[in-house]
Write an enzyme that holds these catalytic residues in place. Structure first.
Site: not given
Ligand code: DOR
Length: 304
Positions: A72-73, A129, A191-193
């Site tokens: 969550g950044l 995210c 890719i992102n997750t």
């Molecule tokens: O998997 C992820 N987790 N991708 C993101 O872009 C941000 C990160 C997070 O902080 O949750």
């Protein structure tokens, strides 16, 4: 003696291997293992306008084939990055890519202006995210919103190239890729997750407090290769490919599919030297195939 250098949206790197955002922090821990100048580039941990604590724990769940996260950044905010982390990264001969997330298109604009002023080499606009709504799934899955954020970033980034990080949590990733290209993006990263979930069978509760999280690691490599291949056919802008890369062969697949450079993320947790290994093995593969430069791999997958 194989030429490892590549260019991504006008940014030249000594080799195509970047470390993926969120897996390398701001490089301080890894600086003990090797000279960060051995990397092509460093994508710094994702930044927001204001400092954030992130989501409640547990927010990491391991699985046999990859890691789920719902962080969550969590980050110290863009101003702290500029004041304390960017000066450290500037001690090394390596390209610095700042990754940003905003709650509104305006926040992306403000951060771009600050980071361009501070002299980062590239800005990675994170609209993907999976663990936040605004800035995450809301923008990354809707072409019009993805385009709006891209335009806002571009108009505040000056000469600094803007790369938009795409989500795999969509039915057709080429729709988003085309929208951000048209809005002025200089590159895309993917890719992102991939959204996933793990349940503890004894307690019958999800492991993650947020229930779901983003999956990274070996499980997502084939998804990444497929999506890079699809996007490469849909747009003209260059691609930074990532998702489950831990060996040269993984990186070579992403490059053949159309990536100009590759990022190593989750593999760093098992082996801090993974990006160095990927770089060396990529050079060996190119040499074995009789190439003079690794960039000759890009987009060269053969049709059946
Ligand atoms: O998997 C992820 N987790 N991708 C993101 O872009 C941000 C990160 C997070 O902080 O949750």
């Amino acid at each position: 003696n194989v030429d490892l250098s590549v260019t991504l949206a006008g940014m030249t790197m000594k080799n195509p291997v970047v470390v993926a955002s969120g897996t390398f922090g701001f490089g301080r821990e890894y600086g003990q293992f090797y000279d960060l100048g051995q990397l092509g580039g460093i994508c710094a941990k994702g930044l927001t306008l204001n400092p954030r604590e992130g989501n409640p724990a547990p927010r990491i769940a391991e699985t046999p084939m990859g890691i789920l996260n719902s962080v969550g950044l969590q980050n110290p905010g863009v101003d702290a990055f500029i004041a304390h982390e960017l000066p450290f990264l500037r001690n090394f001969d390596v390209k610095v890519i700042a990754n940003i997330s905003g709650n509104t298109p305006e926040e992306y604009g403000i951060m771009c202006e600050k980071l361009a002023g501070a002299g980062v080499d590239m800005i990675e606009v994170n609209i993907s995210c999976p663990n936040v709504k605004a800035g995450g799934l809301a923008y990354g899955t809707r072409p019009e919103l993805a385009a709006e954020v891209t335009q806002m970033a571009k108009s505040h980034a000056g000469k600094v190239p803007v790369m938009v990080k795409l989500s795999p949590n969509v039915t057709d990733i080429t729709l988003i890729a085309r929208a951000v290209e048209e809005a002025g993006a200089d590159a895309v990263s993917l890719i992102n997750t991939l959204r996933g979930m793990r349940i503890d069978v004894n307690t019958r509760r999800p492991i993650l407090k947020m229930n779901t999280g983003g999956l990274s690691g070996p499980a997502v490599l084939p998804v990444a290769v497929r999506m890079v291949w699809e996007v490469a056919q849909a747009v003209k802008i260059p691609i930074l490919g990532m998702g489950g890369v831990s060996r040269g062969e993984d990186a070579a697949q992403l490059m053949l599919a159309g990536a100009s450079a590759v990022a190593v993320g989750t593999a760093l947790f098992a082996d801090p030297y993974a990006p160095i290994k990927v770089r060396d093995e990529l050079g060996q593969i190119a040499q074995r195939q009789g190439l003079t430069a690794v960039k000759e791999l890009t987009g060269q997958v053969k049709p059946w």
